[in-house]
Enzyme design. Structure first.
Site, PDB file in Angstrom:
ATOM      1  N   SER A 129       0.864  -1.182   0.000  1.00  0.00           N
ATOM      2  CA  SER A 129       0.000   0.000   0.000  1.00  0.00           C
ATOM      3  C   SER A 129       0.896   1.226   0.000  1.00  0.00           C
ATOM      4  CB  SER A 129      -0.853   0.007   1.274  1.00  0.00           C
ATOM      5  OG  SER A 129      -1.537   1.229   1.408  1.00  0.00           O
ATOM      6  N   TYR A 179      -2.311  -0.634  10.393  1.00  0.00           N
ATOM      7  CA  TYR A 179      -2.325  -0.935   8.959  1.00  0.00           C
ATOM      8  C   TYR A 179      -0.967  -0.588   8.337  1.00  0.00           C
ATOM      9  CZ  TYR A 179      -3.974  -1.015   4.113  1.00  0.00           C
ATOM     10  OH  TYR A 179      -4.136  -1.306   2.790  1.00  0.00           O
TER      11      TYR A 179
END
Ligand SMILES: NC(=O)c1ccc[n+]([C@@H]2O[C@H](COP(=O)([O-])OP(=O)(O)OC[C@H]3O[C@@H](n4cnc5c(N)ncnc54)[C@H](OP(=O)(O)O)[C@@H]3O)[C@@H](O)[C@H]2O)c1
Length: 237
Positions: free
Chosen positions: A102, A115
């Site tokens: 990501s 995350y």
């Protein structure tokens, strides 16, 4: 399952073979069984995409150690289980491993520590594996999306999907699945080390590399705003 079967039917309509094997990347043995069935049915495995992931959201003070562990169990150990279950096949095929990272694997935003930590870990794994497997002819591609149309924001910190929750991301920043898929396929076909998806994602990664002071300033200005979980009020700022 219905959606996967429909997708498989679409693939078969194109004259290709497709196999649907539901599994949980956090469950020991699921991926080994899925890989074995794939070998039996399709003969070989030459491209593996470790895609499963979700986001545990909220500032550290609202989270527990268990939240961080749950995040890593899917986003990091799930990726590792996928790699271990298929590595020999991919080596034999001199194929490709694709790991979903990501933009959050490059820069950590407030309210997204769990995350971001998981995606930094995936980036580290991709970088090391690319070196380790280069001599075996295996390409490792890290895919680092910015915002791609998905159901991620409808999933809470326990990994439960909330059909009624809004998808939530600002439309102008989100790219359609088909566009992202095209970029990913091209990068994997060309054996690229990393594909950062979306223009704003590329800009964020560039600035984090070359002007981290500017990123700190912008994030500082925005404040410690956290994305809210579906089914809950927004996390405190
Ligand atoms: N969309 C974005 O903007 C974006 C940005 C950066 C990175 N990513 C990364 O891209 C990947 C795909 O996310 P997405 O955006 O497509 O989100 P999504 O629509 O929520 O899809 C997530 C997928 O992961 C699967 N999954 C989650 N936990 C799993 C588990 N324990 N075992 C097996 N499968 C599991 C889900 O399966 P079920 O539906 O069966 O639960 C679903 O197919 C993730 O790794 C995510 O972190 C996405």
């Amino acid at each position: 399952m219905d959606r996967l079967e429909k997708l498989a039917a679409d693939v078969r309509d194109l004259g290709r073979r497709a196999l649907v094997l539901p599994c949980d990347v956090t469950a020991e043995g699921d991926l080994d069984r899925a890989a074995a069935r794939t070998r039996e049915t399709l003969g070989r495995i030459d491209v593996v995409v470790a895609n499963a992931g979700f986001g545990v959201m909220g500032p550290l003070e609202t989270l527990t150690l268990g939240d961080y562990r749950r995040q890593f169990e899917t986003n990091v150990f799930g990726v590792l289980r996928t790699v271990y279950a298929t590595l020999e096949d991919v080596k034999r095929a001199r194929g490709r491993l694709v790991l979903l990272g990501s933009v959050s694997g490059h820069l950590a935003l407030p309210g997204a520590s769990a995350y971001a930590m998981s995606k930094f870990a995936v980036r580290g794994l991709a970088e090391a594996l690319a070196h380790e497997l280069a001599s075996r002819g295996v390409a490792v591609t890290l895919v680092s999306p910015g915002l791609v149309e998905s159901e991620m924001r409808q999933v809470d910190n326990r990994g439960r999907w909330h059909a009624e929750a809004a998808r939530g991301s600002p439309k102008a920043l989100v790219v359609p699945v088909a566009t992202a898929a095209r970029h990913i396929v091209r990068a994997v076909a060309r054996r690229r080390r990393e594909a950062v998806i979306t223009r704003h994602g590329k800009l964020a990664v560039f600035l984090q590399r070359h002007a981290p002071w500017l990123v700190r300033k912008v994030v500082g200005r925005l404040g410690a705003r956290s994305r809210s979980q579906p089914g809950r009020a927004a996390a405190p700022e």
